[in-house]
Design an enzyme around this catalytic site. Structure first.
Site, short mmCIF file in Angstrom:
data_model
loop_
_atom_site.label_atom_id
_atom_site.label_comp_id
_atom_site.label_asym_id
_atom_site.label_seq_id
_atom_site.Cartn_x
_atom_site.Cartn_y
_atom_site.Cartn_z
N ARG A 51 0.84 -1.19 0.00
CA ARG A 51 0.00 0.00 0.00
C ARG A 51 0.87 1.23 0.00
NH1 ARG A 51 -1.71 -3.60 3.50
NH2 ARG A 51 -3.72 -4.54 3.14
N SER A 108 7.78 -5.62 6.15
CA SER A 108 7.40 -6.62 7.14
C SER A 108 8.10 -7.96 6.98
CB SER A 108 5.89 -6.80 7.08
OG SER A 108 5.30 -5.54 7.10
N ASP A 137 5.72 -3.71 10.08
CA ASP A 137 4.29 -3.34 10.13
C ASP A 137 3.74 -3.42 11.56
OD1 ASP A 137 4.44 -6.09 10.19
OD2 ASP A 137 2.94 -6.44 8.63
P1 ADP Z 1 -0.67 -8.17 4.15
O1 ADP Z 1 -0.51 -9.19 5.24
O2 ADP Z 1 -0.10 -8.61 2.86
O3 ADP Z 1 -0.27 -6.80 4.58
P2 ADP Z 1 -3.50 -8.01 4.66
O4 ADP Z 1 -3.30 -7.55 6.05
O5 ADP Z 1 -4.51 -7.30 3.83
O6 ADP Z 1 -2.21 -8.08 3.80
O7 ADP Z 1 -3.94 -9.54 4.77
C1 ADP Z 1 -4.19 -10.25 3.62
C2 ADP Z 1 -4.49 -11.67 4.04
O8 ADP Z 1 -5.66 -11.70 4.85
C3 ADP Z 1 -4.75 -12.55 2.88
O9 ADP Z 1 -3.57 -13.20 2.48
C4 ADP Z 1 -5.76 -13.55 3.40
O10 ADP Z 1 -5.10 -14.67 3.85
C5 ADP Z 1 -6.39 -12.88 4.60
N1 ADP Z 1 -7.78 -12.51 4.29
C6 ADP Z 1 -8.22 -11.52 3.48
N2 ADP Z 1 -9.57 -11.52 3.44
C7 ADP Z 1 -9.98 -12.53 4.24
C8 ADP Z 1 -11.26 -13.08 4.60
N3 ADP Z 1 -12.39 -12.59 4.12
N4 ADP Z 1 -11.28 -14.12 5.44
C9 ADP Z 1 -10.15 -14.64 5.93
N5 ADP Z 1 -8.92 -14.21 5.61
C10 ADP Z 1 -8.84 -13.17 4.79
MG MG Z 2 0.02 -5.66 6.21
#
Ligand code: ADP
Ligand code: MG
Length: 536
Positions: free
Chosen positions: A140, A209, A262
């Site tokens: 992001r 992260s 993060d």
């Molecule tokens: P990052 O960890 O890459 O910063 P996020 O915090 O947005 O990204 O988390 C993304 C992860 O969250 C995805 O890989 C998925 O595993 C999980 N996720 C996203 N939407 C859902 C959902 N509706 N239910 C369960 N897990 C979810």
């Molecule tokens: Mg994240």
């Protein structure tokens, strides 16, 4: 206002194995089609055969059902997290935290990395600041206009970009050039409501992260990759230098004011709104935690103690392991097929990147060994690693319809399994429940391990001599991550396990605050509190 779109890819091509369609052990009654029988036998014989077939069929299905139920109960048992087990895990986490703080490499599991963040934001920050948050699935870019104590966050904008899978295993130049390009086009769209101070270079917080050994708040050496990334040339390099070089190649003038994890961004975001924030946890693609520690409790701390007497420790808890972890055949499979076998066991049992994959492994085993979904032909999709993303697990889990129609739809859409019985769908539902509950309860044990370490596991009236416990009545856990945010039942299980493990008073003092995208905003806030123009 969010600009850009969320486009998430869950498949990790490095993990995609060749698809095998199992055809062995085809039961005789299934191998014979009624047509071939008709051609081969007289009417009399056919009737007899049909009778035999039907009896074999019902025998087979009842045997298969019994076999499935046996497998399910074995799996349930192997995944169990009773209270005493959770307590053992929390204690093991606390013990590892102590070891990791003693010396560099004091714990083989928890790096317990001191961060160099001295100034947590407290509300009076002003101006325009940027952040780049490279998490795992997406990254992001965001900007915030800060208006000081009164106005706080005046305006914010972000864009989310999916990381192309090939960049996760390419070169560091390719990855950082891609990020710098997206950042440059985002900065170019800076519009109304955002105002950079004239004569100031724009400043950015970088939430990266992955395990980084920091040498200052603006530099850090990558120790190793996690979450499916494998870019060998970046290991041992200064991440800020690599990023600033890429920004320079685009001809932009943006300065990295703070490099943070993060979890640290999330903690900063939590602190901005609530002074009782003592720790933060990420439950997204991967998982991690950080917390505020007394510098006296960090024997490996080198240099002058920080003015506050406190230091933020990035635990890198995804690599926690313990003989008390209820590991199953599916965890072993997921680990062996990952890009980092042997590492990140805790992460591989509780985080978003892996929950869906664990479910898939269990379904594949049930299909192969007990003809779940009718066997003997197994859908190739069921054998394809990472074909079931964790969002599907939460969808399956939240299906409360009488005949589990959503489960049926997902099995059809994801695995191309067109027809399923209610019993089969119920088993799929149960498997998701077992795996999510286990993950959430293990995460809870980790949190209680930290509360234990900082003397917050007995509630605000504790008289254990802890400086931290004596001055605060609440302990806020700042939480960020798509898994926790979107998976309601995971939240419920986690909270229940924390309450189970703590006394009533202690449980009431622990508040979990979800700060959506807190890591990104918190990182921009840290750029503000570490700005070179810092005058407030
Ligand atoms: P990052 O960890 O890459 O910063 P996020 O915090 O947005 O990204 O988390 C993304 C992860 O969250 C995805 O890989 C998925 O595993 C999980 N996720 C996203 N939407 C859902 C959902 N509706 N239910 C369960 N897990 C979810
Ligand atoms: Mg994240």
């Amino acid at each position: 206002m969010a600009i850009g779109s969320r486009a998430v890819s869950y498949a990790n091509p490095a993990c995609v194995k060749s698809v095998v369609v199992r055809s062995q052990s085809v039961p005789q009654w299934r191998a014979l089609s009624s047509q071939s029988i008709a051609h081969q036998q007289q009417q009399k014989n056919l009737t007899k055969t049909k009778k035999q077939k039907s009896s074999k069929c019902s025998n087979h299905s009842s045997t298969a059902a019994a076999q499935i139920h046996l497998l399910l109960s074995q799996f349930r048992q192997a995944s169990a997290t009773p209270l005493h087990r959770l307590r053992q895990l929390a204690d093991a986490m606390t013990a590892e935290m102590h070891s990791g703080l003693m010396s560099e490499g004091g714990s083989e599991q928890l790096k317990m990395l001191p961060t160099y963040v001295e100034n947590l934001p407290h509300g009076d920050e002003e101006g325009l600041f940027y952040a780049v948050d490279l998490g795992g699935t997406n990254f992001r870019v965001l900007r915030v206009q800060l208006g000081g104590k009164e106005k706080r966050i005046v305006k914010q904008e972000y864009q989310e970009v999916a990381i192309p899978p090939e960049l996760m295993q390419g070169t560091s130049k390719e990855l950082f050039d891609f990020i710098a390009k997206k950042l440059a086009s985002f900065v170019a769209r800076e519009g109304e409501g955002f105002e950079a101070h004239s004569g100031h270079v724009r400043e950015l917080g970088f939430a990266f992260s992955f395990p980084v050994l920091q040498t200052s708040v603006k530099s850090g050496i990558l120790v190793h990759w996690t979450k499916g990334f494998k870019i060998s040339d970046a290991i041992g390099k200064d991440i800020v230098a690599a990023f600033e070089e890429a920004i320079g190649r685009k001809g932009d003038h943006i300065r990295v004011a703070a490099l943070v994890n993060d979890t640290v961004g999330t903690l900063a975001g939590g602190r901005y709104w609530n002074e009782d924030t003592m720790l933060s946890v990420i439950l997204g693609t991967g998982t991690n935690a950080c917390y505020i520690e007394q510098v006296d409790a960090v024997p490996k701390w080198r240099g002058a103690p920080p003015k506050s007497g406190e230091v933020i420790i990035n635990m890198e808890w995804g690599n926690f392991r313990s003989p008390y972890l209820p590991r199953t055949f599916a965890d072993e499979e997921v680990d062996i097929d990952s890009v980092n076998p042997g590492d990140q066991w805790f992460e591989k049992m509780i985080s978003g990147m892996y929950l869906g994959e664990i479910v898939r492994c269990v379904l594949a085993k049930f299909a192969q060994e007990a003809a779940l979904f009718g066997g003997p032909i197994i859908s190739p999709k069921l054998l394809e690693p990472f074909s079931l993303g964790t969002p599907y697990v939460s969808k399956i889990h939240s299906d409360e319809s009488a005949d589990l129609t959503e489960v049926a739809r997902i099995l059809k859409d994801v695995f191309e399994i067109r027809r399923t019985t209610f019993q089969e769908r119920k088993i799929v539902h149960d498997i998701c429940d077992i795996i999510a509950e286990r993950g959430a309860r293990l995460a809870a044990a980790g949190i209680v391990g930290i509360l234990n370490k900082i003397g917050r596991d007995h509630g605000p009236t504790a008289t254990n001599g802890s400086y931290l416990s004596s001055r605060r009545s609440k302990t806020v856990v700042a939480m960020d991550g798509g898994l926790y945010e979107h998976y309601t039942q995971y939240q419920v299980y986690m909270r229940a396990a924390i309450d189970e493990m703590l006394s009533e008073t202690a449980a009431q003092s622990v508040v979990i605050e979800l700060s959506k995208d807190g890591s990104g905003i918190g990182t921009a806030l840290l750029a503000a509190s570490h700005s070179q123009y810092h005058t407030f």
